[in-house]
Design a protein around this motif. Sequence first.
Motif, PDB file in Angstrom:
ATOM      1  N   VAL A   1       8.369 -19.619   7.346  1.00 54.57           N
ATOM      2  CA  VAL A   1       7.983 -19.298   5.969  1.00 54.57           C
ATOM      3  C   VAL A   1       9.112 -19.710   5.035  1.00 54.57           C
ATOM      4  O   VAL A   1      10.289 -19.401   5.285  1.00 54.57           O
ATOM      5  N   ALA A   2       8.779 -20.415   3.970  1.00 53.13           N
ATOM      6  CA  ALA A   2       9.789 -20.921   3.033  1.00 53.13           C
ATOM      7  C   ALA A   2       9.423 -20.522   1.608  1.00 53.13           C
ATOM      8  O   ALA A   2       8.569 -19.677   1.382  1.00 53.13           O
ATOM      9  N   ASP A   3      10.124 -21.129   0.648  1.00 56.41           N
ATOM     10  CA  ASP A   3       9.907 -20.885  -0.781  1.00 56.41           C
ATOM     11  C   ASP A   3      10.252 -19.437  -1.142  1.00 56.41           C
ATOM     12  O   ASP A   3      11.374 -19.004  -0.937  1.00 56.41           O
ATOM     13  N   GLU A   4       9.318 -18.677  -1.676  1.00 57.68           N
ATOM     14  CA  GLU A   4       9.566 -17.289  -2.072  1.00 57.68           C
ATOM     15  C   GLU A   4       8.288 -16.484  -1.928  1.00 57.68           C
ATOM     16  O   GLU A   4       7.185 -17.032  -1.868  1.00 57.68           O
ATOM     17  N   ILE A   5       8.433 -15.172  -1.866  1.00 62.76           N
ATOM     18  CA  ILE A   5       7.301 -14.250  -1.950  1.00 62.76           C
ATOM     19  C   ILE A   5       7.688 -13.208  -2.986  1.00 62.76           C
ATOM     20  O   ILE A   5       8.638 -12.445  -2.782  1.00 62.76           O
ATOM     21  N   SER A   6       6.975 -13.215  -4.106  1.00 62.58           N
ATOM     22  CA  SER A   6       7.329 -12.369  -5.239  1.00 62.58           C
ATOM     23  C   SER A   6       6.087 -12.161  -6.094  1.00 62.58           C
ATOM     24  O   SER A   6       5.026 -12.722  -5.797  1.00 62.58           O
ATOM     25  N   PRO A   7       6.179 -11.403  -7.181  1.00 60.38           N
ATOM     26  CA  PRO A   7       5.022 -11.286  -8.085  1.00 60.38           C
ATOM     27  C   PRO A   7       4.606 -12.614  -8.717  1.00 60.38           C
ATOM     28  O   PRO A   7       3.528 -12.705  -9.277  1.00 60.38           O
ATOM     29  N   ASP A   8       5.448 -13.636  -8.617  1.00 61.33           N
ATOM     30  CA  ASP A   8       5.042 -14.973  -9.062  1.00 61.33           C
ATOM     31  C   ASP A   8       4.000 -15.571  -8.125  1.00 61.33           C
ATOM     32  O   ASP A   8       3.215 -16.426  -8.539  1.00 61.33           O
ATOM     33  N   SER A   9       4.012 -15.161  -6.857  1.00 63.57           N
ATOM     34  CA  SER A   9       3.151 -15.789  -5.850  1.00 63.57           C
ATOM     35  C   SER A   9       2.141 -14.822  -5.240  1.00 63.57           C
ATOM     36  O   SER A   9       1.431 -15.197  -4.300  1.00 63.57           O
TER      37      SER A   9
ATOM     38  N   ALA B   1       0.833  -1.203   0.000  1.00 67.96           N
ATOM     39  CA  ALA B   1       0.000   0.000   0.000  1.00 67.96           C
ATOM     40  C   ALA B   1       0.866   1.251   0.000  1.00 67.96           C
ATOM     41  O   ALA B   1       0.548   2.242  -0.670  1.00 67.96           O
ATOM     42  N   GLY B   2       1.983   1.197   0.730  1.00 64.96           N
ATOM     43  CA  GLY B   2       2.907   2.328   0.742  1.00 64.96           C
ATOM     44  C   GLY B   2       3.545   2.583  -0.606  1.00 64.96           C
ATOM     45  O   GLY B   2       4.058   3.674  -0.861  1.00 64.96           O
ATOM     46  N   ALA B   3       3.511   1.570  -1.483  1.00 65.42           N
ATOM     47  CA  ALA B   3       4.059   1.700  -2.839  1.00 65.42           C
ATOM     48  C   ALA B   3       2.946   1.891  -3.872  1.00 65.42           C
ATOM     49  O   ALA B   3       3.206   1.798  -5.073  1.00 65.42           O
ATOM     50  N   GLY B   4       1.722   2.136  -3.388  1.00 63.05           N
ATOM     51  CA  GLY B   4       0.606   2.348  -4.316  1.00 63.05           C
ATOM     52  C   GLY B   4       0.118   1.081  -4.985  1.00 63.05           C
ATOM     53  O   GLY B   4      -0.455   1.126  -6.076  1.00 63.05           O
ATOM     54  N   ILE B   5       0.307  -0.050  -4.306  1.00 64.09           N
ATOM     55  CA  ILE B   5      -0.065  -1.352  -4.874  1.00 64.09           C
ATOM     56  C   ILE B   5      -1.057  -2.045  -3.947  1.00 64.09           C
ATOM     57  O   ILE B   5      -0.854  -2.100  -2.730  1.00 64.09           O
ATOM     58  N   LYS B   6      -2.109  -2.600  -4.521  1.00 65.39           N
ATOM     59  CA  LYS B   6      -3.118  -3.351  -3.767  1.00 65.39           C
ATOM     60  C   LYS B   6      -2.731  -4.824  -3.733  1.00 65.39           C
ATOM     61  O   LYS B   6      -2.496  -5.435  -4.772  1.00 65.39           O
ATOM     62  N   LEU B   7      -2.653  -5.384  -2.528  1.00 61.35           N
ATOM     63  CA  LEU B   7      -2.379  -6.809  -2.383  1.00 61.35           C
ATOM     64  C   LEU B   7      -3.706  -7.555  -2.460  1.00 61.35           C
ATOM     65  O   LEU B   7      -4.475  -7.582  -1.505  1.00 61.35           O
ATOM     66  N   VAL B   8      -3.971  -8.154  -3.605  1.00 64.15           N
ATOM     67  CA  VAL B   8      -5.229  -8.875  -3.831  1.00 64.15           C
ATOM     68  C   VAL B   8      -5.211 -10.204  -3.089  1.00 64.15           C
ATOM     69  O   VAL B   8      -6.127 -10.525  -2.329  1.00 64.15           O
ATOM     70  N   ASP B   9      -4.164 -10.993  -3.295  1.00 69.62           N
ATOM     71  CA  ASP B   9      -3.984 -12.262  -2.591  1.00 69.62           C
ATOM     72  C   ASP B   9      -2.534 -12.692  -2.738  1.00 69.62           C
ATOM     73  O   ASP B   9      -1.760 -12.074  -3.476  1.00 69.62           O
ATOM     74  N   PHE B  10      -2.183 -13.757  -2.024  1.00 69.97           N
ATOM     75  CA  PHE B  10      -0.824 -14.283  -2.156  1.00 69.97           C
ATOM     76  C   PHE B  10      -0.796 -15.722  -1.664  1.00 69.97           C
ATOM     77  O   PHE B  10      -1.694 -16.178  -0.946  1.00 69.97           O
ATOM     78  N   LYS B  11       0.249 -16.428  -2.083  1.00 73.69           N
ATOM     79  CA  LYS B  11       0.469 -17.815  -1.686  1.00 73.69           C
ATOM     80  C   LYS B  11       1.800 -17.913  -0.967  1.00 73.69           C
ATOM     81  O   LYS B  11       2.804 -17.351  -1.411  1.00 73.69           O
ATOM     82  N   ILE B  12       1.811 -18.614   0.169  1.00 73.03           N
ATOM     83  CA  ILE B  12       3.079 -18.895   0.843  1.00 73.03           C
ATOM     84  C   ILE B  12       3.146 -20.374   1.173  1.00 73.03           C
ATOM     85  O   ILE B  12       2.134 -21.088   1.161  1.00 73.03           O
ATOM     86  N   GLU B  13       4.356 -20.823   1.465  1.00 76.78           N
ATOM     87  CA  GLU B  13       4.577 -22.193   1.900  1.00 76.78           C
ATOM     88  C   GLU B  13       5.330 -22.161   3.222  1.00 76.78           C
ATOM     89  O   GLU B  13       6.008 -21.170   3.547  1.00 76.78           O
ATOM     90  N   PHE B  14       5.202 -23.239   3.984  1.00 79.19           N
ATOM     91  CA  PHE B  14       5.869 -23.344   5.274  1.00 79.19           C
ATOM     92  C   PHE B  14       6.747 -24.583   5.298  1.00 79.19           C
ATOM     93  O   PHE B  14       6.480 -25.583   4.611  1.00 79.19           O
TER      94      PHE B  14
END
Length: 258
Positions: A193-201, A167-180
């Motif tokens: 928290v594992a894997d990655e968090i990026s625009p891919d996820s 939000a501070g960057a003017g972007i709406k976080l619609v949803d996301f996927k994470i792995e543990f």
Amino acid sequence: MARRKQIYEGKAKILFEGPEPGTIIQYFKDDATAFNNQKKAVLEGKGVLNNRISEFIMTGLERIGVPTHFIKRLNMREQLVRHVEIVPLEVVVRNYAAGSISKRLGIEEGTALPRSVIEFYFKSDELGDPLVSEEHITAFNWANPQEIDDMMAQALRVNDFLSGLFAGAGIKLVDFKIEFGRQYEGDMMRLIVADEISPDSCRLWDMETGHIMDKDRFRKDLGEVTDAYREVARRLGILRENESSGQSGPVLVSDNEK
């Protein structure tokens, strides 16, 4: 460079043995896939951008007390991470309707949900990562009730952090996927928290225009995928402000420039 032992190759990353026991080297590829690997492409520079964006986010999570597998970035495409036993579940947090939940429940894309919704998907490419319930998870021993509670609590903390960050960057976080992953230390075990968090996820939309800035650009044949990822990195302060988004390759801010 000495030959390294490859442990695993997925759709977007390759894992190698790390230099120390309990460590793994995670390599980010430029490969893009969608629809259970039916659609494929190589997007030059995507792996570099995801490496740095995920590093930035994982480091931020560590600062607020959310444990992750991230140790440090090694180079433009590789990270040193902790070796974990991956829980065979994808944990999805939804703030707005989009993708499969819109199709399943007939909710118009972009509709704000009454509250953040957490969903679990069983990690299986062969089955198309099906949606599963807590009953399935405990019945098949993928995770126990305490682990489910821990994953949900951590997922909501991640959601709070990411929502504010974007939000501070003017972007709406619609949803996301994470792995543990389960990290074992002697007789102790903790979920991290594992894997990655990026625009891919993540699904990321520009707050003013609704412009898609994530992997949906690839799924929907919208084009300019790496340009969108590059814009996310620029807004997060990972790219220099004066760099053109039309460059053939991303130019990233070095650690001493941030």
